[in-house]
Scaffold this motif. Structure first.
Motif, PDB file in Angstrom:
ATOM      1  N   ASN A  56       0.829  -1.212   0.000  1.00 27.51           N
ATOM      2  CA  ASN A  56       0.000   0.000   0.000  1.00 27.51           C
ATOM      3  C   ASN A  56       0.859   1.257   0.000  1.00 27.51           C
ATOM      4  OD1 ASN A  56      -2.559  -1.287  -0.050  1.00 27.51           O
ATOM      5  ND2 ASN A  56      -2.308  -1.764   2.119  1.00 27.51           N
ATOM      6  N   ILE A  57       1.804   1.312  -0.907  1.00 25.93           N
ATOM      7  CA  ILE A  57       2.765   2.419  -0.995  1.00 25.93           C
ATOM      8  C   ILE A  57       2.118   3.573  -1.755  1.00 25.93           C
ATOM      9  CG2 ILE A  57       5.039   3.096  -1.847  1.00 25.93           C
ATOM     10  CD1 ILE A  57       5.733   0.027  -1.792  1.00 25.93           C
ATOM     11  N   SER A  58       2.245   4.766  -1.224  1.00 23.73           N
ATOM     12  CA  SER A  58       1.682   5.934  -1.916  1.00 23.73           C
ATOM     13  C   SER A  58       2.578   6.307  -3.095  1.00 23.73           C
ATOM     14  CB  SER A  58       1.566   7.121  -0.958  1.00 23.73           C
ATOM     15  OG  SER A  58       2.841   7.626  -0.652  1.00 23.73           O
ATOM     16  N   PRO A  59       2.011   6.899  -4.162  1.00 25.00           N
ATOM     17  CA  PRO A  59       2.832   7.315  -5.305  1.00 25.00           C
ATOM     18  C   PRO A  59       3.945   8.283  -4.908  1.00 25.00           C
ATOM     19  CG  PRO A  59       0.506   7.414  -5.876  1.00 25.00           C
ATOM     20  CD  PRO A  59       0.588   7.140  -4.398  1.00 25.00           C
ATOM     21  N   GLU A  60       3.695   9.122  -3.918  1.00 27.87           N
ATOM     22  CA  GLU A  60       4.692  10.101  -3.479  1.00 27.87           C
ATOM     23  C   GLU A  60       5.902   9.435  -2.837  1.00 27.87           C
ATOM     24  OE1 GLU A  60       1.379  10.293  -2.151  1.00 27.87           O
ATOM     25  OE2 GLU A  60       0.804  11.408  -3.955  1.00 27.87           O
ATOM     26  N   MET A 129      15.216   4.148 -26.884  1.00 25.54           N
ATOM     27  CA  MET A 129      15.186   5.123 -25.778  1.00 25.54           C
ATOM     28  C   MET A 129      13.841   4.957 -25.097  1.00 25.54           C
ATOM     29  SD  MET A 129      18.003   6.946 -25.694  1.00 25.54           S
ATOM     30  CE  MET A 129      17.594   8.428 -24.791  1.00 25.54           C
ATOM     31  N   THR A 130      13.828   5.019 -23.783  1.00 25.46           N
ATOM     32  CA  THR A 130      12.572   4.874 -23.059  1.00 25.46           C
ATOM     33  C   THR A 130      12.598   5.728 -21.802  1.00 25.46           C
ATOM     34  OG1 THR A 130      10.972   3.272 -22.214  1.00 25.46           O
ATOM     35  CG2 THR A 130      13.285   2.857 -21.693  1.00 25.46           C
ATOM     36  N   SER A 131      11.446   5.902 -21.219  1.00 26.63           N
ATOM     37  CA  SER A 131      11.310   6.686 -19.997  1.00 26.63           C
ATOM     38  C   SER A 131      10.892   5.775 -18.853  1.00 26.63           C
ATOM     39  CB  SER A 131      10.251   7.771 -20.196  1.00 26.63           C
ATOM     40  OG  SER A 131       9.934   8.363 -18.966  1.00 26.63           O
ATOM     41  N   LEU A 132      11.382   6.073 -17.675  1.00 30.71           N
ATOM     42  CA  LEU A 132      10.967   5.357 -16.471  1.00 30.71           C
ATOM     43  C   LEU A 132      10.147   6.265 -15.561  1.00 30.71           C
ATOM     44  CD1 LEU A 132      14.213   3.364 -15.578  1.00 30.71           C
ATOM     45  CD2 LEU A 132      12.299   2.668 -16.989  1.00 30.71           C
ATOM     46  N   GLY A 133       9.625   7.345 -16.139  1.00 29.14           N
ATOM     47  CA  GLY A 133       8.923   8.353 -15.352  1.00 29.14           C
ATOM     48  C   GLY A 133       7.734   7.850 -14.567  1.00 29.14           C
ATOM     49  N   ASP A 134       7.073   6.793 -15.042  1.00 31.49           N
ATOM     50  CA  ASP A 134       5.891   6.311 -14.334  1.00 31.49           C
ATOM     51  C   ASP A 134       6.196   5.139 -13.394  1.00 31.49           C
ATOM     52  OD1 ASP A 134       6.400   4.498 -16.348  1.00 31.49           O
ATOM     53  OD2 ASP A 134       4.296   4.188 -16.855  1.00 31.49           O
ATOM     54  N   VAL A 135       7.468   4.825 -13.168  1.00 32.49           N
ATOM     55  CA  VAL A 135       7.820   3.716 -12.279  1.00 32.49           C
ATOM     56  C   VAL A 135       7.258   3.906 -10.871  1.00 32.49           C
ATOM     57  CG1 VAL A 135       9.755   2.582 -11.101  1.00 32.49           C
ATOM     58  CG2 VAL A 135       9.783   2.845 -13.576  1.00 32.49           C
ATOM     59  N   PRO A 136       7.360   5.085 -10.249  1.00 32.64           N
ATOM     60  CA  PRO A 136       6.752   5.225  -8.917  1.00 32.64           C
ATOM     61  C   PRO A 136       5.256   4.903  -8.913  1.00 32.64           C
ATOM     62  CG  PRO A 136       8.259   7.032  -9.309  1.00 32.64           C
ATOM     63  CD  PRO A 136       8.122   6.300 -10.613  1.00 32.64           C
ATOM     64  N   CYS A 137       4.562   5.296  -9.965  1.00 31.26           N
ATOM     65  CA  CYS A 137       3.134   5.002 -10.065  1.00 31.26           C
ATOM     66  C   CYS A 137       2.900   3.491 -10.202  1.00 31.26           C
ATOM     67  CB  CYS A 137       2.561   5.741 -11.267  1.00 31.26           C
ATOM     68  SG  CYS A 137       0.854   6.167 -11.075  1.00 31.26           S
ATOM     69  N   ILE A 138       3.741   2.819 -10.992  1.00 31.77           N
ATOM     70  CA  ILE A 138       3.631   1.371 -11.167  1.00 31.77           C
ATOM     71  C   ILE A 138       3.889   0.660  -9.836  1.00 31.77           C
ATOM     72  CG2 ILE A 138       4.745  -0.633 -12.237  1.00 31.77           C
ATOM     73  CD1 ILE A 138       5.136   1.142 -14.752  1.00 31.77           C
ATOM     74  N   VAL A 139       4.938   1.070  -9.122  1.00 27.96           N
ATOM     75  CA  VAL A 139       5.249   0.475  -7.819  1.00 27.96           C
ATOM     76  C   VAL A 139       4.062   0.658  -6.877  1.00 27.96           C
ATOM     77  CG1 VAL A 139       6.721   0.672  -5.765  1.00 27.96           C
ATOM     78  CG2 VAL A 139       7.747   0.697  -8.054  1.00 27.96           C
ATOM     79  N   SER A 140       3.501   1.853  -6.853  1.00 28.63           N
ATOM     80  CA  SER A 140       2.362   2.129  -5.985  1.00 28.63           C
ATOM     81  C   SER A 140       1.164   1.250  -6.340  1.00 28.63           C
ATOM     82  CB  SER A 140       1.986   3.608  -6.087  1.00 28.63           C
ATOM     83  OG  SER A 140       0.836   3.879  -5.314  1.00 28.63           O
ATOM     84  N   MET A 141       0.838   1.154  -7.643  1.00 25.74           N
ATOM     85  CA  MET A 141      -0.318   0.352  -8.052  1.00 25.74           C
ATOM     86  C   MET A 141      -0.127  -1.126  -7.715  1.00 25.74           C
ATOM     87  SD  MET A 141      -1.873   1.943 -11.551  1.00 25.74           S
ATOM     88  CE  MET A 141      -0.399   2.173 -12.509  1.00 25.74           C
ATOM     89  N   SER A 143       1.741  -2.380  -5.397  1.00 25.89           N
ATOM     90  CA  SER A 143       1.789  -2.585  -3.942  1.00 25.89           C
ATOM     91  C   SER A 143       0.403  -2.664  -3.315  1.00 25.89           C
ATOM     92  CB  SER A 143       2.591  -1.465  -3.277  1.00 25.89           C
ATOM     93  OG  SER A 143       1.844  -0.264  -3.219  1.00 25.89           O
ATOM     94  N   LYS A 144      -0.622  -2.279  -4.045  1.00 25.26           N
ATOM     95  CA  LYS A 144      -1.995  -2.410  -3.547  1.00 25.26           C
ATOM     96  C   LYS A 144      -2.469  -3.862  -3.637  1.00 25.26           C
ATOM     97  CE  LYS A 144      -2.507   2.163  -3.372  1.00 25.26           C
ATOM     98  NZ  LYS A 144      -1.303   2.690  -2.775  1.00 25.26           N
ATOM     99  N   LYS A 145      -1.811  -4.659  -4.499  1.00 32.24           N
ATOM    100  CA  LYS A 145      -2.226  -6.050  -4.731  1.00 32.24           C
ATOM    101  C   LYS A 145      -1.286  -7.084  -4.120  1.00 32.24           C
ATOM    102  CE  LYS A 145      -5.557  -4.716  -7.462  1.00 32.24           C
ATOM    103  NZ  LYS A 145      -6.885  -4.608  -6.920  1.00 32.24           N
ATOM    104  N   LEU A 146      -0.038  -6.687  -3.836  1.00 35.52           N
ATOM    105  CA  LEU A 146       0.933  -7.632  -3.294  1.00 35.52           C
ATOM    106  C   LEU A 146       1.890  -6.916  -2.368  1.00 35.52           C
ATOM    107  CD1 LEU A 146       3.859  -7.187  -5.051  1.00 35.52           C
ATOM    108  CD2 LEU A 146       2.380  -8.119  -6.799  1.00 35.52           C
TER     109      LEU A 146
END
Length: 187
Positions: A56-60, A129-141, A143-146
């Motif tokens: 249950n990690i917050s995006p912040e 080339m790719t971006s990892l900008g949404d990784v915190p959001c992915i980790v947060s989402m 963490s709600k399930k596992l």
């Protein structure tokens, strides 16, 4: 240690393509390909490693849970085979782990596949080339399930490079921002 193969749908939803628990190839070990090799696909993808227990990690706060990034080599069944989609036993090879990503910068992922000597060196090269900008959001989402544990890996499969069918007696070198993080011999 869990390894999660994650892709993002066009509508933003996450899809877990597969996963394993601790069945990864150790650095320096050769990858023994099962024949026929045309039943397999080889690909590389950027990955992040979780550095501490969390749920249950917050995006912040999610960026604080990622302690390193790398490239992971995946050997997955070809779509038209009868091998189960979750078959990943010792077919995931994480590379050397580097400092946590700068989420505001794009990263360069490159790969070179070369025949082993004495074959003539005809290299196949791949780059993206790719971006990892949404990784915190992915980790947060996720963490709600596992519950994340130290050492868990999230592979961003939708940002990877397909290398096609693997070939016996080749080597794969993959770089992240110019630093070689994977060097695998395929036998």
């Amino acid at each position: 240690m869990k390894v999660l193969l994650v892709s993002r749908h066009a509508d933003g939803r996450l899809k877990i393509d597969g996963g394993v628990d601790s069945a990864v190839l150790r650095p320096g070990e050769p990858l023994f390909l099962e024949e026929p090799v045309d039943e397999w696909f080889s690909e590389i993808a950027p990955a992040v490693r979780i550095g501490r227990l969390g749920m249950n990690i917050s995006p912040e706060n999610a960026a604080a849970y990622v302690d390193a990034m790398s490239i992971v080599h995946l050997l997955t069944p070809a779509a038209d085979t009868d091998i189960p989609a979750f078959f990943c036993d010792r077919s995931i090879s994480p590379g050397q782990w580097l400092i946590p990503p700068d989420y505001d910068s794009d990263i360069a992922v490159t790969a070179h596949v070369l025949p082993l000597p004495p074959a003539p060196p005809q290299s196949r090269n791949f780059e993206t080339m790719t971006s990892l900008g949404d990784v915190p959001c992915i980790v947060s989402m996720l963490s709600k399930k596992l519950t994340f544990k130290t050492g868990d890996i999230i592979v961003l499969r939708d940002r990877g490079i397909s290398l096609g069918h693997p070939q016996i007696d080749t080597s794969l070198d993959a770089q992240l921002n110019g630093t070689t993080v994977i060097s695998i011999r395929m036998k």
